[in-house]
Design an enzyme around this catalytic site. Structure first.
Site, PDB file in Angstrom:
ATOM      1  N   ARG A  43     -55.760  -0.715  50.262  1.00 19.43           N
ATOM      2  CA  ARG A  43     -56.323  -0.996  48.945  1.00 19.43           C
ATOM      3  C   ARG A  43     -56.157  -2.468  48.585  1.00 19.43           C
ATOM      4  NH1 ARG A  43     -54.363  -1.422  43.750  1.00 19.43           N
ATOM      5  NH2 ARG A  43     -52.259  -0.897  44.407  1.00 19.43           N
ATOM      6  N   HIS A  45     -55.517  -5.125  50.709  1.00 16.70           N
ATOM      7  CA  HIS A  45     -55.809  -6.208  51.647  1.00 16.70           C
ATOM      8  C   HIS A  45     -56.960  -5.987  52.627  1.00 16.70           C
ATOM      9  CE1 HIS A  45     -52.294  -8.234  50.155  1.00 16.70           C
ATOM     10  NE2 HIS A  45     -51.555  -7.159  50.403  1.00 16.70           N
ATOM     11  N   ASN A  73     -54.146 -13.045  46.093  1.00 16.31           N
ATOM     12  CA  ASN A  73     -54.287 -11.901  46.999  1.00 16.31           C
ATOM     13  C   ASN A  73     -55.207 -12.295  48.137  1.00 16.31           C
ATOM     14  OD1 ASN A  73     -53.658  -8.983  47.405  1.00 16.31           O
ATOM     15  ND2 ASN A  73     -55.887  -8.850  47.454  1.00 16.31           N
ATOM     16  N   THR A  74     -55.000 -11.682  49.288  1.00 17.73           N
ATOM     17  CA  THR A  74     -55.842 -11.942  50.455  1.00 17.73           C
ATOM     18  C   THR A  74     -56.470 -10.648  50.931  1.00 17.73           C
ATOM     19  OG1 THR A  74     -54.461 -13.797  51.143  1.00 17.73           O
ATOM     20  CG2 THR A  74     -55.893 -12.828  52.826  1.00 17.73           C
ATOM     21  N   LYS A  95     -41.309 -13.418  55.971  1.00 16.24           N
ATOM     22  CA  LYS A  95     -40.833 -14.333  54.935  1.00 16.24           C
ATOM     23  C   LYS A  95     -39.521 -13.857  54.311  1.00 16.24           C
ATOM     24  CE  LYS A  95     -45.377 -16.084  53.674  1.00 16.24           C
ATOM     25  NZ  LYS A  95     -46.462 -16.022  52.688  1.00 16.24           N
ATOM     26  N   HIS A 146     -47.546  -4.233  54.920  1.00 19.02           N
ATOM     27  CA  HIS A 146     -47.368  -5.404  54.056  1.00 19.02           C
ATOM     28  C   HIS A 146     -48.089  -6.598  54.660  1.00 19.02           C
ATOM     29  CE1 HIS A 146     -45.409  -8.450  51.598  1.00 19.02           C
ATOM     30  NE2 HIS A 146     -45.019  -9.057  52.693  1.00 19.02           N
TER      31      HIS A 146
END
Length: 151
Positions: A43, A45, A73-74, A95, A146
């Protein structure tokens, strides 16, 4: 003595059954959580369309996907299967320093959505480009859960 031996065996069998049931329940909860995480990833990405896109692409997508208000957002313009294949690439640090991220072996078409105006109407600027994507994966088989960034 015989009754106490049977009682011990019955108690051990009951404990084993309870432990097995708890293990099955934990596995089912984890599997359900993974499915929910994959759906959430999709939903947020995934948009397998390749364009061309309108100037309002990000504003419309962020509204349609109920992501309005996010600063950034990407969207990855690939199928779930193509992004899932990234999960088979070697692990790299995320990260957040976890080690379950993977970098795509080739550049993928992506669109970065950048919040440009919050009031009176939320609007986004769209930046279409190609980049290597980094995703965190989880489960068996590993699935993307993610989006960790692009490089």
């Amino acid at each position: 003595m015989r009754w106490s031996h049977q009682g011990i065996v019955a108690t051990m069998a009951l404990k084993s059954l309870v432990l097995f049931s708890l293990l099955v329940l934990v596995l089912l909860v984890l599997e359900g959580a993974q499915a929910a995480s994959v759906q959430d990833f999709q939903r947020k990405h995934l948009d397998p369309r390749i364009g061309p896109f309108s100037r309002n692409y990000c504003t419309q997508m962020m509204r349609n996907r109920k992501l309005s208000g996010r600063v950034f957002n990407t969207f990855v313009h690939q199928t779930l299967a193509a992004v899932q294949a990234v999960c088979r690439e070697p692990n790299i640090p995320c990260k957040n320093t976890k080690n379950n991220c993977h970098r795509s072996p080739y550049r993928m078409r992506i669109t970065d959505c950048i919040l440009t105006r919050h009031r009176p109407i939320i609007t986004y600027t769209s930046r279409h480009r190609s980049a290597y994507i980094v995703v965190a994966c989880f489960g068996k088989p590993p699935m993307p859960v993610h989006f960790d960034g692009s490089r």
